[in-house]
Design a protein around this motif. Structure first.
Motif, PDB file in Angstrom:
ATOM      1  N   HIS A   1       5.358 150.350  44.694  1.00  0.00           N
ATOM      2  CA  HIS A   1       5.915 150.246  43.532  1.00  0.00           C
ATOM      3  C   HIS A   1       4.866 149.783  42.225  1.00  0.00           C
ATOM      4  CE1 HIS A   1       6.146 145.838  43.802  1.00  0.00           C
ATOM      5  NE2 HIS A   1       6.596 146.105  45.034  1.00  0.00           N
ATOM      6  N   ARG A   2       5.480 149.968  41.166  1.00  0.00           N
ATOM      7  CA  ARG A   2       4.308 149.409  39.790  1.00  0.00           C
ATOM      8  C   ARG A   2       4.424 147.908  40.027  1.00  0.00           C
ATOM      9  NH1 ARG A   2       9.244 150.558  35.660  1.00  0.00           N
ATOM     10  NH2 ARG A   2      10.879 149.154  36.569  1.00  0.00           N
TER      11      ARG A   2
ATOM     12  N   PHE B   1       0.139 151.632  36.127  1.00  0.00           N
ATOM     13  CA  PHE B   1      -1.252 151.838  35.838  1.00  0.00           C
ATOM     14  C   PHE B   1      -1.509 153.010  34.796  1.00  0.00           C
ATOM     15  CE2 PHE B   1      -0.373 154.415  39.780  1.00  0.00           C
ATOM     16  CZ  PHE B   1      -1.002 155.648  39.287  1.00  0.00           C
ATOM     17  N   THR B   2      -0.333 153.843  34.495  1.00  0.00           N
ATOM     18  CA  THR B   2      -0.580 154.955  33.735  1.00  0.00           C
ATOM     19  C   THR B   2      -0.139 154.386  32.164  1.00  0.00           C
ATOM     20  OG1 THR B   2       1.987 155.432  34.076  1.00  0.00           O
ATOM     21  CG2 THR B   2       0.251 156.475  35.311  1.00  0.00           C
ATOM     22  N   ASN B   3       0.167 153.211  32.257  1.00  0.00           N
ATOM     23  CA  ASN B   3       0.617 152.751  30.652  1.00  0.00           C
ATOM     24  C   ASN B   3      -0.638 152.373  29.879  1.00  0.00           C
ATOM     25  OD1 ASN B   3       1.844 151.545  28.447  1.00  0.00           O
ATOM     26  ND2 ASN B   3       3.419 150.685  29.613  1.00  0.00           N
ATOM     27  N   ASP B   4      -0.761 153.087  28.786  1.00  0.00           N
ATOM     28  CA  ASP B   4      -1.953 152.982  27.936  1.00  0.00           C
ATOM     29  C   ASP B   4      -1.730 151.944  26.942  1.00  0.00           C
ATOM     30  OD1 ASP B   4      -3.749 154.585  29.216  1.00  0.00           O
ATOM     31  OD2 ASP B   4      -2.954 156.425  28.354  1.00  0.00           O
TER      32      ASP B   4
ATOM     33  N   GLY C   1      -1.727 149.100  31.880  1.00  0.00           N
ATOM     34  CA  GLY C   1      -2.222 149.659  33.181  1.00  0.00           C
ATOM     35  C   GLY C   1      -3.120 149.186  33.746  1.00  0.00           C
ATOM     36  N   ASP C   2      -4.015 148.332  33.145  1.00  0.00           N
ATOM     37  CA  ASP C   2      -5.310 147.638  33.753  1.00  0.00           C
ATOM     38  C   ASP C   2      -4.589 146.613  34.727  1.00  0.00           C
ATOM     39  OD1 ASP C   2      -6.915 149.391  32.461  1.00  0.00           O
ATOM     40  OD2 ASP C   2      -7.482 147.669  30.985  1.00  0.00           O
TER      41      ASP C   2
ATOM     42  N   LEU D   1      -2.447 137.968  36.666  1.00  0.00           N
ATOM     43  CA  LEU D   1      -2.210 136.986  35.615  1.00  0.00           C
ATOM     44  C   LEU D   1      -3.202 136.578  34.822  1.00  0.00           C
ATOM     45  CD1 LEU D   1       0.222 134.685  37.653  1.00  0.00           C
ATOM     46  CD2 LEU D   1       0.821 135.905  35.861  1.00  0.00           C
ATOM     47  N   GLU D   2      -4.331 136.396  35.413  1.00  0.00           N
ATOM     48  CA  GLU D   2      -5.622 135.944  34.701  1.00  0.00           C
ATOM     49  C   GLU D   2      -6.058 136.925  33.603  1.00  0.00           C
ATOM     50  OE1 GLU D   2      -8.209 135.040  37.668  1.00  0.00           O
ATOM     51  OE2 GLU D   2      -7.640 133.098  38.010  1.00  0.00           O
ATOM     52  N   ALA D   3      -5.536 138.477  33.678  1.00  0.00           N
ATOM     53  CA  ALA D   3      -5.913 139.389  32.794  1.00  0.00           C
ATOM     54  C   ALA D   3      -4.880 139.622  31.670  1.00  0.00           C
ATOM     55  CB  ALA D   3      -5.887 140.719  33.572  1.00  0.00           C
ATOM     56  N   SER D   4      -3.854 138.766  31.761  1.00  0.00           N
ATOM     57  CA  SER D   4      -2.617 138.716  30.941  1.00  0.00           C
ATOM     58  C   SER D   4      -3.092 138.039  29.630  1.00  0.00           C
ATOM     59  CB  SER D   4      -1.318 138.164  31.455  1.00  0.00           C
ATOM     60  OG  SER D   4      -1.087 139.165  32.636  1.00  0.00           O
TER      61      SER D   4
END
Length: 366
Positions: free
Chosen positions: A294-295, A312-315, A273-274, A263-266
């Motif tokens: 799961h994702r 994590f694969t989503n760029d 992905g990060d 959440l804090e990285a949102s």
């Protein structure tokens, strides 16, 4: 609504696509504001790069479609009629040369694609999903307002479920109480099949509620959401009944730490992905990496699971107006599982959680 249609027309012109056929109930709703499930019957919007669109639906739905705000032509049909004959006539009247057609490839059946090809002269078929996903990705103020209200009702559902806990009650009894109280508030449809899972059953991420009775020491996992004015909410909370072990508390605090970090990285510009990687590494470092299968989450809107996938694969990067879930979990056979899920919208200031139900480790002692 016209702005949405204008954006599709611009795309059709830019890509030299003559016709776009939209038939999933979610995308039909996006363009018409008419939300319904036609079951096996055909319902669809036909969009053109230069001409006005038309909407096809069963006669029994025509009045509701117009009342919802669709101001263009509506072609209704009775059950004894073949709607494709009426569609062919409407296309002929428009005198459109159709060389390229966009459809929802992921959801349009083979038989319907064949019918469309037959009446349009075998044009080239391209996918509409990419453009439709991008259009629906960024929610406007009204959409976010509705989703905020839907999230409040999801919070309410969790509280109802917690209040219904008592020794010997079954998962299905608690589930029924939740849905009954939500229906009293006007909710006709849940976002998905409500989950209430006790004890070891909470160790299945998508477990099926049944007649398992509640016992002291059980994890209790609630996963639920409502559909409000066509938009979904989705929340998961996990509590412990009567008494908790240190192991249960450790599992819970690990999941909460992972969710809080994600959440804090949102914020706008963060690689999607990060978020998954941040949460996954915390769970992995705590020794539970294999127990998070799961994702991190998924897009949320008209569908409860929609674009984008929070893997994590989503760029791709977060944008203002995106709404998605953050729901890390740890699941252990025989012990049970913990998942904590919130609905999140990216704002110019960072993020807002639409779901507000408390998340601190809680033991229910009633």
């Amino acid at each position: 609504m016209n702005q949405r249609l204008d954006k599709v027309m611009e795309w059709l012109q830019d890509q030299d696509i003559d016709l776009c056929f939209v038939q999933s109930k979610e995308n039909v709703f996006y363009f018409t504001q008419f939300y319904t499930d036609p079951h096996e019957r055909l319902m669809g919007v036909f969009l053109f790069k230069e001409q006005d669109p038309f909407f096809v639906c069963p006669n029994m739905e025509v009045n509701q479609a117009r009342s919802a705000g669709w101001s263009f032509e509506v072609i209704g049909y009775s059950d004894h009629e073949n709607p494709w004959d009426l569609i062919a006539l409407a296309l002929k009247q428009r005198q459109v040369s159709i060389q390229k057609v966009a459809i929802e490839k992921d959801v349009t059946s083979y038989s319907r694609a064949e019918e469309l090809l037959e009446i349009t002269g075998q044009p080239q078929i391209v996918s509409a999903e990419g453009k439709l996903n991008q259009l629906r990705l960024i929610k406007d103020k009204n959409e976010i307002k509705i989703m905020r209200e839907a999230a409040m009702l999801a919070d309410f559902g969790v509280q109802v479920g917690i209040d219904a806990l008592q020794t010997g009650v079954t998962e299905m009894e608690v589930l029924a109480t939740i849905e009954y109280e939500l229906k009293k508030k006007g909710i006709r449809e849940m976002s998905f099949s409500t989950m209430v899972l006790f004890g070891e059953k909470s160790g299945d991420p998508h477990g099926n509620p049944g007649l398992r009775v509640l016992k002291e020491g059980d994890f209790v996992l609630f996963d639920l959401g409502v559909v409000l004015d066509g938009y979904c909410s989705d929340i998961t909370r996990t509590v412990v009944y009567k008494k908790a072990t240190e192991e249960q508390k450790n599992i819970y605090e690990t999941v909460l730490k992972a969710q809080t970090a994600a959440l804090e990285a949102s914020k706008e510009g963060t690689r999607i992905g990060d978020l998954d990687t941040i949460a996954r590494n915390i769970i992995k470092d705590a020794g539970f990496g294999e127990n998070f299968p799961h994702r991190l989450g998924h897009g949320l809107g008209i569908n409860v699971h929609e674009y984008p996938s929070m893997s994590f694969t989503n760029d791709e990067c977060l944008k203002v107006g995106m709404v998605y879930t953050i729901e890390p979990g740890i699941y252990l056979p025989k012990i049970g599982g913990v998942r904590i899920e919130d609905d999140v919208v990216i704002t110019e200031q960072g993020y807002e959680t639409l779901t507000k139900f408390p998340k601190e480790f809680t033991v229910i002692n009633r």
